[in-house]
Design an enzyme around this catalytic site. Structure first.
Site, PDB file in Angstrom:
ATOM      1  N   SER A 144      -9.952 -17.006  61.942  1.00 56.71           N
ATOM      2  CA  SER A 144     -10.409 -16.577  63.261  1.00 56.71           C
ATOM      3  C   SER A 144     -11.323 -17.654  63.821  1.00 56.71           C
ATOM      4  CB  SER A 144     -11.176 -15.247  63.154  1.00 56.71           C
ATOM      5  OG  SER A 144     -11.814 -14.926  64.365  1.00 56.71           O
ATOM      6  N   TYR A 157     -17.428 -10.020  58.823  1.00 60.58           N
ATOM      7  CA  TYR A 157     -16.171 -10.573  59.329  1.00 60.58           C
ATOM      8  C   TYR A 157     -16.206 -12.092  59.306  1.00 60.58           C
ATOM      9  CZ  TYR A 157     -12.090 -10.936  62.452  1.00 60.58           C
ATOM     10  OH  TYR A 157     -10.860 -11.221  62.997  1.00 60.58           O
TER      11      TYR A 157
END
Length: 258
Positions: A144, A157
């Site tokens: 990401s 995350y």
């Protein structure tokens, strides 16, 4: 072992392949004559995918990638199904990046991200190596842009996605030249239309949403799938250990408070 596929048929495994970016990649590859196995924890979404594609081109397995025995059982089924593997895409994991204040983040919630994103990628990669070596296949970790930059209260995350980038160059060094390993770092990819029916929604973006991206639009799962197909192909044979932001230019844009 199923030998119905032709010798030139390529086989991919996509974790988290029943919804979101994973679903988009699944549809994209099948439309280009790949056979695709998916592992997803959502049984309802898995069943929907079974109705979209025939059993010769799609093997859909309901399992958690953080469960070692479930991963091993899934790979036994994949081996029996097509007898080969050309591509592993480690895409599974919770999509919500926000964990709340770090001082109140529980260890259980911390593991919520790391077990599914990072440990799941390790377990699936380890199981895939014996199948990928004979085909000179490749592994793609779905990281990401949040591995490169952050908003507040996204530590679990960000750490799991950052770990995938480190895992990428470590594995590329260890597994080459037989297996290439790369990572993709999606930015804002609109997946509303790529969810199971119960969660599906029509995207709505205003001019601010579009124009904050240097390319003038929000991303689509096909933007990621196209790069997956390239990285898995012979044209990318000299590319390994790399990560590729696919974010419409957002991570290269300087932003100052007005």
């Amino acid at each position: 072992m199923n030998t119905s596929s032709s010798p030139g048929t390529r086989v991919a495994l996509i974790t988290g392949g029943a919804q979101g970016i994973g679903r988009g990649i699944t549809d994209y590859l099948i439309a280009r004559d790949w056979c695709v196995a998916i592992i997803d924890i959502d049984e309802e979404a898995i069943e929907e995918m079974r109705t979209r594609h025939d059993a010769e081109t799609l093997l859909a397995i309901a399992a958690s990638v953080s469960d070692e025995s479930a991963v091993n059982e899934a790979f036994e089924r994949i081996t029996q199904w097509q007898g080969r593997l050309d591509l592993l895409i480690n895409n599974a994991g919770p999509a919500d990046p926000y964990c709340g204040p770090l001082e109140s983040l529980s260890l259980e919630r911390w593991h919520h991200w790391l077990d599914n994103h990072l440990t799941g990628a390790f377990l699936c990669s380890r199981a895939a190596i014996p199948l990928l070596r004979p085909t000179q296949g490749s592994i793609i970790h779905m990281a990401s842009t949040r591995a490169l930059q952050s908003e507040p209260e996204s530590e679990g995350y960000a750490a799991s996605k950052g770990g995938l980038l480190a895992l990428t160059h470590a594995m590329a060094t260890s597994l080459g030249p037989d297996i290439r390993v790369n990572a993709i770092c999606p930015g804002w990819i609109e997946t509303g239309e790529h969810q199971k029916a119960a969660n599906r929604k029509t995207p709505s973006h205003d001019e601010t949403d579009r124009q904050q991206h240097p390319v003038g639009r929000v991303g689509h799962p096909d933007d990621i799938a196209a790069l997956v197909a390239f990285l898995a192909g012979p044209e990318a044979g000299f590319i390994t250990g790399q990560h590729f932001p696919v974010d419409g230019g957002m991570t290269r844009k300087m932003i100052y408070a007005e």
